[in-house]
Write a protein that holds these residues in place. Sequence first.
Motif, PDB file in Angstrom:
ATOM      1  N   VAL A 170       0.840  -1.201   0.000  1.00 40.95           N
ATOM      2  CA  VAL A 170       0.000   0.000   0.000  1.00 40.95           C
ATOM      3  C   VAL A 170       0.872   1.246   0.000  1.00 40.95           C
ATOM      4  O   VAL A 170       2.069   1.193   0.328  1.00 40.95           O
ATOM      5  CB  VAL A 170      -0.943   0.019   1.223  1.00 40.95           C
ATOM      6  N   ASP A 171       0.269   2.373  -0.359  1.00 43.18           N
ATOM      7  CA  ASP A 171       1.020   3.630  -0.412  1.00 43.18           C
ATOM      8  C   ASP A 171       1.424   4.113   0.978  1.00 43.18           C
ATOM      9  O   ASP A 171       2.497   4.688   1.150  1.00 43.18           O
ATOM     10  CB  ASP A 171       0.180   4.715  -1.106  1.00 43.18           C
ATOM     11  N   ASN A 172       0.566   3.879   1.961  1.00 42.51           N
ATOM     12  CA  ASN A 172       0.829   4.358   3.316  1.00 42.51           C
ATOM     13  C   ASN A 172       0.708   3.197   4.311  1.00 42.51           C
ATOM     14  O   ASN A 172      -0.407   2.867   4.746  1.00 42.51           O
ATOM     15  CB  ASN A 172      -0.140   5.480   3.685  1.00 42.51           C
ATOM     16  N   PRO A 173       1.811   2.565   4.700  1.00 45.53           N
ATOM     17  CA  PRO A 173       1.756   1.433   5.634  1.00 45.53           C
ATOM     18  C   PRO A 173       1.183   1.796   7.001  1.00 45.53           C
ATOM     19  O   PRO A 173       0.807   0.905   7.771  1.00 45.53           O
ATOM     20  CB  PRO A 173       3.234   1.014   5.757  1.00 45.53           C
ATOM     21  N   GLU A 174       1.096   3.090   7.330  1.00 48.29           N
ATOM     22  CA  GLU A 174       0.521   3.514   8.598  1.00 48.29           C
ATOM     23  C   GLU A 174      -0.934   3.057   8.731  1.00 48.29           C
ATOM     24  O   GLU A 174      -1.452   2.918   9.852  1.00 48.29           O
ATOM     25  CB  GLU A 174       0.587   5.049   8.682  1.00 48.29           C
ATOM     26  N   ILE A 175      -1.562   2.767   7.618  1.00 49.25           N
ATOM     27  CA  ILE A 175      -2.956   2.354   7.641  1.00 49.25           C
ATOM     28  C   ILE A 175      -3.143   1.078   8.446  1.00 49.25           C
ATOM     29  O   ILE A 175      -4.175   0.882   9.103  1.00 49.25           O
ATOM     30  CB  ILE A 175      -3.493   2.167   6.198  1.00 49.25           C
ATOM     31  N   GLN A 178      -3.559   1.772  12.100  1.00 49.17           N
ATOM     32  CA  GLN A 178      -4.894   2.302  12.353  1.00 49.17           C
ATOM     33  C   GLN A 178      -5.940   1.190  12.351  1.00 49.17           C
ATOM     34  O   GLN A 178      -6.843   1.164  13.205  1.00 49.17           O
ATOM     35  CB  GLN A 178      -5.239   3.363  11.318  1.00 49.17           C
ATOM     36  N   TYR A 198     -12.044   2.718   3.836  1.00 45.41           N
ATOM     37  CA  TYR A 198     -11.223   3.929   3.939  1.00 45.41           C
ATOM     38  C   TYR A 198     -11.300   4.705   2.631  1.00 45.41           C
ATOM     39  O   TYR A 198     -11.301   4.113   1.541  1.00 45.41           O
ATOM     40  CB  TYR A 198      -9.767   3.578   4.235  1.00 45.41           C
ATOM     41  N   ASP A 200      -9.641   8.168   0.354  1.00 44.77           N
ATOM     42  CA  ASP A 200      -8.279   8.590   0.003  1.00 44.77           C
ATOM     43  C   ASP A 200      -7.609   9.396   1.114  1.00 44.77           C
ATOM     44  O   ASP A 200      -6.380   9.526   1.143  1.00 44.77           O
ATOM     45  CB  ASP A 200      -8.309   9.413  -1.291  1.00 44.77           C
ATOM     46  N   LYS A 201      -8.390   9.967   2.034  1.00 41.65           N
ATOM     47  CA  LYS A 201      -7.826  10.741   3.144  1.00 41.65           C
ATOM     48  C   LYS A 201      -7.729   9.913   4.424  1.00 41.65           C
ATOM     49  O   LYS A 201      -7.516  10.455   5.499  1.00 41.65           O
ATOM     50  CB  LYS A 201      -8.680  11.984   3.389  1.00 41.65           C
ATOM     51  N   MET A 202      -7.893   8.591   4.291  1.00 39.05           N
ATOM     52  CA  MET A 202      -7.804   7.644   5.407  1.00 39.05           C
ATOM     53  C   MET A 202      -8.892   7.864   6.442  1.00 39.05           C
ATOM     54  O   MET A 202      -8.709   7.588   7.634  1.00 39.05           O
ATOM     55  CB  MET A 202      -6.409   7.693   6.061  1.00 39.05           C
TER      56      MET A 202
END
Length: 261
Positions: A170-175, A178, A198, A200-202
Motif C-alpha cells: 500500500v502507499d501508506n503502511p501507517e494504515i 490504524q 477507507y 483517500d484521506k484515510m
Amino acid sequence: MDEKKRFQAFRTEEPKIIRFQQALKRKKKYTVWIAAAVGGLVLVVLLLCVQIREVKVSGNRHYSQEEIEEKVFREPFARSSLLTFLRNRFRPHEKIPFIEDYRIAFRSPVSCEIIVYEKSIVGYVSYMSSNLYFDKDGVVVESTSDIYEGAPQVTGLHFGHIVLGKALPVDNPEIFRQILNLTQELATSNIVPDKISYDDKMNATLFIRDLVVKLGGSESMDGKLTELADIVSDYPDLSGTLYLDSFDSSNSNPMYRFEKK
C-alpha cells in the motif's frame, strides 16, 4: 618333546581355537539379531498400543478443537504417542493457515495438550476472486475463497502485486496500525464490523449489519468508539447512517446526526 612333536600339537590345537572363535561370533550375531527383534517388537507395541486418547486444545479461536486435531494428527500413525513425541521434538510443525505455531505438551503417555499460537489477523481484502487475510503488519497470511468470522473486510486500500507471506504494497503502511487499533478497540466492546472502508484521506467508515458509521480520521478514535459502543448497546437494531466524525472530546453532552435507512 622334540620340535616336530610340539609343532604337530600346535597344529592340532589351532582348529579348535578357530572353531571356538567362530562359534563365539555366531553367538554374538544371534544375540544382536534377537536384541533387534525384541527391540522391533517393543517399537511395534509402542506404535500400535500406546495411542493418544485424550487431547486438550488451548489458545484456539479461529479453529475448533476438532479442526486443530485433524490438522495436527494427519500423518500415518498420527496418534501414536511415540511418533507424536518424535515428530514434535525433531521435525518442523505442519504449516496451518492463521497459526503461527503450536506446541504439544504430554500430560501422560495417552493424553496431551495442543497449545496454539494464532496469528494476529486483523482483516482481509478481496483480490481477484480471493480473500487475502493479513496480520497487524499487513502481511498476507492466507489466500482463500472462504470468509471467516471475526475478521472484517477492508476496502479502499490501493495496492499492486500481492505475494503470500509479504506485506500488502500500500502507499501508506501507517494504515495497518490504524486498522489494528480500530479492530482492537471494537473487540473490547464486542463489536465486530462486517466491513471497514477507507477513503483517500484515510477516513474510516464501519458497516455493522444495517448500520453505517462514519468515523472520520484517526484523531480521538478512542472517544468515537466509546460513543459507538454506548449507542449500539442502547440501540442494537439501529439501521441507517450514524455520523461520529463530528466527535468533540471537549463536549460533555454530544449530539450526533443520524440518517434513518
